[in-house]
Design a protein around this motif. Structure first.
Motif, PDB file in Angstrom:
ATOM      1  N   LEU A  48       3.312   0.330  -8.915  1.00 42.43           N
ATOM      2  CA  LEU A  48       2.244  -0.649  -9.052  1.00 42.43           C
ATOM      3  C   LEU A  48       1.302  -0.336 -10.205  1.00 42.43           C
ATOM      4  CD1 LEU A  48       1.302  -1.637  -5.432  1.00 42.43           C
ATOM      5  CD2 LEU A  48       2.653  -2.834  -7.103  1.00 42.43           C
TER       6      LEU A  48
ATOM      7  N   LEU B 247      -5.076  -5.595 -13.529  1.00 41.23           N
ATOM      8  CA  LEU B 247      -6.293  -5.866 -12.773  1.00 41.23           C
ATOM      9  C   LEU B 247      -7.476  -5.178 -13.438  1.00 41.23           C
ATOM     10  CD1 LEU B 247      -5.232  -5.476  -9.043  1.00 41.23           C
ATOM     11  CD2 LEU B 247      -5.528  -7.543 -10.366  1.00 41.23           C
ATOM     12  N   SER B 248      -7.230  -3.960 -13.874  1.00 36.53           N
ATOM     13  CA  SER B 248      -8.286  -3.187 -14.505  1.00 36.53           C
ATOM     14  C   SER B 248      -8.786  -3.887 -15.763  1.00 36.53           C
ATOM     15  CB  SER B 248      -7.760  -1.797 -14.820  1.00 36.53           C
ATOM     16  OG  SER B 248      -8.715  -1.084 -15.526  1.00 36.53           O
TER      17      SER B 248
ATOM     18  N   LYS C 261      -5.960   7.035 -13.085  1.00 33.70           N
ATOM     19  CA  LYS C 261      -5.580   5.630 -13.184  1.00 33.70           C
ATOM     20  C   LYS C 261      -5.986   5.133 -14.556  1.00 33.70           C
ATOM     21  CE  LYS C 261      -6.059   4.977  -8.300  1.00 33.70           C
ATOM     22  NZ  LYS C 261      -6.919   5.944  -7.624  1.00 33.70           N
TER      23      LYS C 261
ATOM     24  N   MET D 208       0.826  -1.206   0.000  1.00 34.68           N
ATOM     25  CA  MET D 208       0.000   0.000   0.000  1.00 34.68           C
ATOM     26  C   MET D 208       0.852   1.243   0.000  1.00 34.68           C
ATOM     27  SD  MET D 208      -3.232  -0.622   2.411  1.00 34.68           S
ATOM     28  CE  MET D 208      -2.417  -1.619   3.607  1.00 34.68           C
TER      29      MET D 208
ATOM     30  N   ASP E   1       2.106   1.810  -3.396  1.00 34.23           N
ATOM     31  CA  ASP E   1       1.119   2.372  -4.301  1.00 34.23           C
ATOM     32  C   ASP E   1       0.940   3.859  -4.029  1.00 34.23           C
ATOM     33  OD1 ASP E   1      -0.762   2.444  -6.288  1.00 34.23           O
ATOM     34  OD2 ASP E   1      -2.410   2.126  -4.895  1.00 34.23           O
ATOM     35  N   HIS E   2       0.991   4.214  -2.758  1.00 32.58           N
ATOM     36  CA  HIS E   2       0.729   5.604  -2.401  1.00 32.58           C
ATOM     37  C   HIS E   2       1.893   6.507  -2.779  1.00 32.58           C
ATOM     38  CE1 HIS E   2      -0.831   9.028  -0.467  1.00 32.58           C
ATOM     39  NE2 HIS E   2       0.021   9.021   0.532  1.00 32.58           N
TER      40      HIS E   2
ATOM     41  N   VAL F 195       0.446  -3.267 -12.348  1.00 34.30           N
ATOM     42  CA  VAL F 195      -0.444  -4.220 -11.671  1.00 34.30           C
ATOM     43  C   VAL F 195      -1.881  -3.737 -11.791  1.00 34.30           C
ATOM     44  CG1 VAL F 195      -0.993  -5.288  -9.479  1.00 34.30           C
ATOM     45  CG2 VAL F 195       1.373  -4.781 -10.056  1.00 34.30           C
ATOM     46  N   ARG F 196      -2.052  -2.446 -11.518  1.00 34.80           N
ATOM     47  CA  ARG F 196      -3.394  -1.887 -11.587  1.00 34.80           C
ATOM     48  C   ARG F 196      -3.947  -1.995 -13.001  1.00 34.80           C
ATOM     49  NH1 ARG F 196      -5.991   1.493  -8.183  1.00 34.80           N
ATOM     50  NH2 ARG F 196      -4.225   2.199  -6.970  1.00 34.80           N
TER      51      ARG F 196
END
Lengths: 268, 162
Positions: free
Chosen positions: A10, A17-18, A138, A1, A4-5, A13-14
């Protein structure tokens, strides 16, 4: 986390997943899509004719305005050449449609139906017909999330159109409120002033309308005036949005700022 | 160790996808903040029913996808779901024999825990604190628990998910 922040490691990865989740989004969007389709389908001929006539009139009006704009643009280029300053070359736009899916209710995010495959990139400015909406936050392959200018973690550099006073408009978490920071008590700003993007920070192109000043409160005990503004874009009603892409980076900006420099209005 | 033949995995998958659908289905703006954590309810059910199949790892994955879906910090829901799955796993033998309303109470605690974690994470990354409405999804989720439970139990029996 934390990764990511703090960093963008990441993002891939996003992105993946998206992509995997795209069918879910399409399914969730389906009911409203079909109802729209049905409404269009069963419109009467008369309604369509009326709409067509109205659009034609509007089109004519815009064409006329555009003619004037062409002349002005040429004049502007000429004047800038006289001043020996770089002229920012045109921008191209991509039209995307909103997907009606609900996201986290505590962030001001929107889902649009264009993604990395259509050339959308992170930080790309998003407009609607009335003003700046936000920027792409994103990116997935077929869809992307847009962070609105009213999100509490978003700030956009603006200037008063009337006299060029610069400030930064910060989101408040309220869909029709922005705050202007660091304006001294004696600055010349009034309710009703139009705020446009100042182009500083290099993310938003210059000169697009952002908001209109709503209230200026001056407290002599405070160093800065409290200025609030109302966004011009229909943040919760727009159907279609424009994604602006700069065709050519302006010569000066490219020379001044090294690429990858975090800009003032980075989303988080 | 007895060997249990696993089957009906696709039923679990479909139920989770339906949970995602309910999570992003457009609602009127007023109701949007009251939406229960559907994926959490579904995960809790499967952990209770099939602790040998659905555990912390699956919950973590489901949470990760949920993060990508709703645009929260990647890992926030994953952490919350994994923790709740762990607790459910620890307590499943007790919760299972409870009558439905007592189960709903345990689920309330678990859902509040998810909210609490999300609240902390929001605070840590410097987002403004949410108001009391932030906690209502846990309550509403509790009210929906009997429905989810009975519905998923029927599904599980019909398709003999093991």
């Amino acid at each position: 986390m934390t990764v990511d922040h703090r960093q963008d490691l990441l993002e891939p990865v996003r992105y993946t997943l998206s992509a995997a989740l795209y069918p879910v989004r399409v399914l969730a969007n389906l009911p409203s899509e079909t109802s729209d389709f049905m409404v269009d389908r069963f419109k009467t001929r008369r309604e369509l004719r009326e709409e067509n006539a109205r659009l034609r009139a509007q089109h004519l009006l815009y064409e006329a305005r555009l003619q004037k704009l062409d002349a002005l643009e040429v004049e502007n280029i000429r004047l800038r050449e006289l001043l020996d300053s770089a002229y920012e070359v045109g921008e191209s736009v991509l039209i995307a449609e909103l997907m009606r899916v609900d996201l986290d209710p505590y962030t001001h995010l929107l889902q649009i139906d264009k993604g990395g495959e259509a050339g959308v990139y992170r930080g790309q400015p998003v407009l609607d017909a009335h003003g700046v909406m936000g920027q792409v936050d994103k990116v997935g392959p077929f869809s992307a999330m847009v962070r609105l200018i009213t999100d509490p973690s978003h700030a956009i550099p603006v200037q008063v159109n009337r006299n060029g006073i610069r400030s930064v408009a910060i989101g408040t978490g309220n869909l029709n409120l922005l705050e202007l920071s660091s304006l001294p008590n004696n600055s010349d700003i009034r309710a009703g002033d139009l705020l446009v993007t100042s182009g500083l920070g290099g993310r938003f192109p210059k000169g697009y309308p952002v908001a209109r000043v709503k209230k200026v409160e001056i407290d002599p005990g405070q160093p800065f005036a409290e200025v609030t503004a109302t966004p011009l874009a229909n943040l919760n009603r727009s159907q279609q949005v424009l994604l602006v892409r700069r065709d050519e980076t302006p010569r000066q900006a490219a020379a001044d700022a090294p690429p990858g420099e975090p800009s003032a209005e980075a989303a988080e | 160790m007895t060997i249990v033949r696993h089957h009906g995995g696709w039923v679990i998958l479909v139920s989770i996808i339906i949970g995602y659908l309910l999570t992003v289905l457009p609602l009127p703006a007023e109701a949007e903040q009251l939406r229960p954590d559907w994926s959490a309810l579904i995960i809790i059910y499967w952990v209770l029913a099939l602790p040998q199949r659905v555990g912390v790892g699956v919950a973590w994955l489901v949470g990760l996808f949920q993060d990508a879906l709703v645009g929260t910090l990647l890992g926030a829901h994953a952490l919350a779901f994994a923790l709740v799955a762990y607790l459910t796993l620890k307590l499943h033998q007790r919760i299972r024999v409870f009558p439905l309303w007592q189960q709903a109470l345990s689920v309330l605690v678990l859902l509040l825990l998810i909210r609490l974690l999300l609240y902390w994470i929001n605070g840590l990354i410097g987002r403004p604190a949410a108001d009391w409405v932030f906690w209502t999804p846990a309550l509403i989720g509790t009210l929906f628990w009997p429905v989810v439970f009975v519905f998923l139990r029927e599904i599980r029996r019909r398709y003999r998910v093991q």
